[in-house]
Enzyme design. Structure first.
Site, PDB file in Angstrom:
ATOM      1  NE  ARG A  56      -3.087   0.201   3.179  1.00 17.62           N
ATOM      2  CZ  ARG A  56      -2.638   0.671   4.348  1.00 17.62           C
ATOM      3  NH1 ARG A  56      -2.291   1.938   4.469  1.00 17.62           N
ATOM      4  NH2 ARG A  56      -2.550  -0.120   5.398  1.00 17.62           N
ATOM      5  CE1 TYR A 109     -16.566   9.775 -15.916  1.00 18.34           C
ATOM      6  CE2 TYR A 109     -15.207   9.783 -13.947  1.00 18.34           C
ATOM      7  CZ  TYR A 109     -16.113   9.154 -14.770  1.00 18.34           C
ATOM      8  OH  TYR A 109     -16.577   7.907 -14.455  1.00 18.34           O
ATOM      9  CG  ASP A 181      -8.287  14.326 -15.964  1.00 17.64           C
ATOM     10  OD1 ASP A 181      -7.666  13.639 -16.799  1.00 17.64           O
ATOM     11  OD2 ASP A 181      -9.247  13.891 -15.299  1.00 17.64           O
ATOM     12  CE  LYS A 206     -11.721   6.042 -18.949  1.00 15.58           C
ATOM     13  NZ  LYS A 206     -11.613   6.719 -17.710  1.00 15.58           N
TER      14      LYS A 206
HETATM   15  C1  4LM Z   1     -15.670   8.081 -19.205  1.00 15.99           C
HETATM   16  N1  4LM Z   1     -14.012   8.559 -17.553  1.00 15.99           N
HETATM   17  O1  4LM Z   1     -15.630   9.297 -19.499  1.00 15.99           O
HETATM   18  P1  4LM Z   1     -11.303   6.091 -13.559  1.00 15.99           P
HETATM   19  N2  4LM Z   1     -10.700  11.735 -15.648  1.00 15.99           N
HETATM   20  C2  4LM Z   1     -11.320  11.718 -16.844  1.00 15.99           C
HETATM   21  C3  4LM Z   1     -12.158  10.647 -17.157  1.00 15.99           C
HETATM   22  O2  4LM Z   1     -12.746  10.668 -18.351  1.00 15.99           O
HETATM   23  C4  4LM Z   1     -12.362   9.616 -16.220  1.00 15.99           C
HETATM   24  C5  4LM Z   1     -11.717   9.680 -14.992  1.00 15.99           C
HETATM   25  C6  4LM Z   1     -10.886  10.747 -14.741  1.00 15.99           C
HETATM   26  C7  4LM Z   1     -14.955   7.660 -17.983  1.00 15.99           C
HETATM   27  C8  4LM Z   1     -15.224   6.527 -17.290  1.00 15.99           C
HETATM   28  C9  4LM Z   1     -16.438   5.741 -17.358  1.00 15.99           C
HETATM   29  C10 4LM Z   1     -11.117  12.840 -17.788  1.00 15.99           C
HETATM   30  C11 4LM Z   1     -13.264   8.527 -16.519  1.00 15.99           C
HETATM   31  C12 4LM Z   1     -11.892   8.631 -13.934  1.00 15.99           C
HETATM   32  O3  4LM Z   1     -12.510   5.552 -14.212  1.00 15.99           O
HETATM   33  O4  4LM Z   1     -11.472   6.274 -12.087  1.00 15.99           O
HETATM   34  O5  4LM Z   1     -10.026   5.371 -13.926  1.00 15.99           O
HETATM   35  O6  4LM Z   1     -11.062   7.565 -14.172  1.00 15.99           O
HETATM   36  O7  4LM Z   1     -16.249   7.258 -19.919  1.00 15.99           O
END
Ligand code: 4LM
Length: 391
Positions: A56, A109, A181, A206
């Protein structure tokens, strides 16, 4: 001589440093690490000696990934998390306290918005969303208690851009930090730290991972700050990355520049096709010739990315498209080999109250987001052609 990005995506570990000369990194599936002596254990806990303690707090496979992503983002250090939201929440909670304010780009997001709404409601950390296309508006929105400026660029899912250099200067002039981000472009196409950002966060789920087989996050920034996050919000909230995930992302990184090139080339063709389609009323893609922030896109990004948003006349027509695709998959997420299509208002951004979503974020009910994959562009276009014909 500094090696090129494409080379550094592959050569993040010198095999000769490994005991057996393994070309790929060893996968350390160990929750804990044996101390050679009681004194060494004490020194590691006190931060006086390097060495693993417990996964961790750090893991050798995860450490290779942290270093690799830091190198690609040109930052001092990286810190890995169990998800993009794990990274975003750990970084923001480490930066603010009750009474502070976070100034955000107008779109975020959906779950990032949800996190900010929770911080506001439960811990009195205020936030506001503003249109950052005019730097003067950003300067005017800064408050004495603004500690963080939090930006997505391109914004999910509207693909509006924020001028990172201009906004970082404003944030720093007011004593605030800029967190960016970089999920939508990856360091292959945009390096926010070089434009003045203090911390970059990623959903490694992603493009960094790139194959749709894991959930993970990474933050990159100054070592002193990330050391503090490692020993506070990461350690105590515990959203850590598993070693297997780190190993898979390292594998993904080797093809990141090549994948991004193809994502951009495919998305360009799909965007141009959609822009010329009679049933498509609007297309947002930074690569299109009439994209309103074209000059900024060319100055700040090495490519327009793989995500496109478009609108058809009615919500019903949009549903028809989503239900008619055959090659593209009806799923949230983005940045992987398979083309994914989804409806932000009812899916990724459904947690955002409708009035905020429509009026502040500019996400109409008819907006469709497509993450263009690595298939042959003509097959993706043919699929959209038959789906749009169903309207
Ligand atoms: C989506 N997105 O858009 P985790 N930052 C950005 C994101 O698009 C996302 C995250 C953080 C999508 C998920 C279902 C710009 C997520 C969050 O899913 O926690 O790895 O990332 O389709």
């Amino acid at each position: 001589m500094e090696r090129e990005f494409d080379t550094r995506s592959i050569h993040w570990m010198e095999p000769k440093r490994e005991v057996h000369g393994s070309l790929t990194p060893p996968l350390y599936l160990s929750s804990t690490f044996v101390f050679p002596t009681a004194e060494a254990g004490e020194a590691r806990f006190a931060g006086l000696e390097d060495g693993m303690i417990y996964s961790r707090l750090g893991n050798p496979t995860v450490a290779v990934l942290e270093q690799a992503v830091a190198d690609l983002e040109q930052g001092e250090a990286g810190l890995a998390f169990g998800s993009g939201m794990g990274a975003i929440s750990a970084v923001l909670i480490a930066m603010v306290e009750s009474g502070d304010h976070i100034l955000c780009s107008e779109g975020l997001y959906g779950c990032t918005y949800g996190l900010l709404a929770m911080l506001k409601q439960k811990f009195k950390v205020d936030f506001s969303l503003i249109d950052m296309s005019d730097p003067a508006k950003v300067a005017a929105a800064m408050r004495p208690e603004t500690k963080v400026v939090y930006v997505e660029t391109p914004i999910n899912p509207t693909l509006k851009l924020v001028d990172l250099k201009a906004v970082s200067e404003i944030a720093h002039a007011h004593g605030a930090q800029l967190v960016v981000d970089n999920t939508f472009l990856s360091p292959a196409l945009q390096q926010p730290l070089l434009l003045g950002a203090d911390v970059v966060v990623h959903s490694a789920t992603k493009y960094l991972g790139g194959h749709g087989d894991l959930i993970a996050g990474v933050a990159v920034g100054r070592k002193a700050f990330l050391d503090e996050v490692r020993m506070s919000t990461l350690k105590d909230i515990g959203a850590v990355m598993a070693p297997m995930e780190a190993w898979l992302i390292l594998r993904g990184l080797k093809t990141l520049p090549v994948r991004m090139e193809r994502h951009c080339a495919n998305a360009m063709k799909v965007a141009e096709y959609l822009a010329g389609h009679e049933k498509v009323t609007r297309v947002d893609y930074p690569g299109l010739a009439d994209f309103p922030q074209k000059e900024l896109a060319e100055r700040q990004m090495r490519g327009p990315g793989g995500v496109i948003s478009f609108e058809v006349a009615t919500l019903e027509a949009g549903r028809k498209v989503l239900n008619s695709v055959r090659l593209a998959q009806l799923a949230v997420s983005l940045g992987e080999a398979t083309t994914l299509i989804q409806h932000p208002a009812s899916m990724t951004h459904s947690v955002v109250p409708p009035e905020v979503r429509r009026e502040e974020m500019g996400i109409s009910d008819g907006l469709i987001r497509i993450s263009v994959g690595l298939e042959a562009a003509q097959d993706i276009i043919a699929d959209l052609e038959q789906a749009l014909a169903e309207i």
